[in-house]
Design an enzyme around this catalytic site. Structure first.
Site, short mmCIF file in Angstrom:
data_model
loop_
_atom_site.label_atom_id
_atom_site.label_comp_id
_atom_site.label_asym_id
_atom_site.label_seq_id
_atom_site.Cartn_x
_atom_site.Cartn_y
_atom_site.Cartn_z
N LYS A 38 7.67 -3.25 8.46
CA LYS A 38 6.42 -3.13 7.71
C LYS A 38 5.99 -4.57 7.46
CE LYS A 38 4.30 -0.93 3.66
NZ LYS A 38 3.47 0.10 4.31
N PRO A 203 5.09 18.96 7.45
CA PRO A 203 4.64 19.84 6.35
C PRO A 203 4.57 19.09 5.03
CG PRO A 203 6.94 20.26 6.86
CD PRO A 203 6.45 19.30 7.91
#
Length: 224
Positions: A38, A203
Site C-alpha cells: 500500500k 459478500p
C-alpha cells in the site's frame, strides 16, 4: 516470471484492502508466495515512533514471508486527507515506490499493489494514482462497491484504466451496503457494461473473514 497486479477502486472506501487481502489468500491457496504493498496511505498512527497505516499492517500480516513495513508503505502520512495535501512537506516520488516494488518482486511469486482512493485521485501536486500504476506497469483489477451510482463509477473507471494503456484483467464486486435493493441486478448491469471479466463477488460482512472472502474469488487469475 514474477507477476503483479494493481488494485484500484471506483472510489475511496470501496473495499480495496479487504479485496487485496482476499486475493493474497487466494494466491496462497494456489501454492504461490505473495506479498502486498500500500505505497501511499493517509490517516496513519504513530507506532514506536513510526507512522503506520492500519490497512498496510493487515497487508504486511498476510504476506507469505516477513517484509519490512517501509517496503510495504513507503509514504505514510498522519493527516486523514488526500495524500497530495497530507504529503505537502514529503511528497510522493514514484521512483522510490518503484524501487520498493522491485525489491518486493524478488521475494515472492505475486506482488499486489493497492492504490489510494480512485484511479484519478492525486498522490502529489502533479501526479495521480494512474501515474503510479503506469510507473509500475502492472495489469489492473478494479474493485467496484455495489451501491447506488456504482454502474456509472465502474464504467468511468474501466474507461480511464484503458485510456491509460494498461490492461484491465478483471473486476471484483464488493457488497458494502447490506440494505441495497436489487443487488444482483446491479451486479449484472455492471457485468454487462464492462469488457473485463467479473472475478468474484465478495459478500457483505461486518467483520472480515478473509478465507471466506477469498473463497468467493472465482476467476482464474493464473491465466493472466
Amino acid at each position: 516470471m514474477k507477476k503483479g497486479y494493481f488494485i484500484t477502486g471506483t472510489d475511496t472506501n470501496v473495499g480495496k484492502t479487504w479485496t487485496t487481502i482476499a486475493l493474497m489468500r487466494y494466491f496462497k491457496k494456489q501454492g504461490q508466495s505473495v506479498v502486498g504493498m500500500k505505497p501511499v496511505a493517509s490517516g496513519c498512527l504513530l507506532t514506536n515512533r513510526i507512522l503506520k497505516n492500519e490497512d498496510a499492517l493487515l497487508i504486511q500480516e498476510n504476506a507469505s514471508l516477513p517484509v519490512d513495513y517501509e517496503l510495504i508503505n513507503p509514504y505514510a502520512y498522519e493527516a486523514p486527507v488526500s495524500p497530495h495535501i497530507a504529503g505537502a512537506d514529503n511528497p510522493v516520488q514514484l521512483d522510490k515506490i518503484v524501487g520498493s516494488f522491485n525489491r518486493l518482486k524478488k521475494l515472492a511469486d505475486i506482488v499486489l499493489v493497492e492504490g489510494a482512493g480512485g484511479w484519478l485521485s492525486p498522490i502529489n501536486a502533479t501526479e495521480d494514482v494512474s501515474d503510479l500504476a503506469k510507473a509500475l506497469n502492472l495489469p489492473v483489477i478494479i474493485v467496484v462497491a455495489i451501491k447506488l451510482g456504482c454502474i456509472n463509477q465502474a464504467k468511468l473507471t474501466d474507461r480511464a484504466v484503458r485510456w491509460s494503456n494498461l490492461s484491465c484483467v478483471g473486476w471484483i464486486a464488493t457488497c458494502t451496503d447490506p440494505d441495497l435493493l436489487n443487488r444482483e441486478e446491479t451486479i449484472l448491469a455492471v457485468k454487462a457494461a464492462l469488457d473485463a471479466p467479473l472475478l468474484g463477488v465478495l459478500p457483505y460482512s461486518a467483520r472480515a473473514d478473509f478465507d471466506e472472502l477469498s473463497a468467493n474469488i472465482s476467476g482464474d487469475l493464473n491465466k493472466n
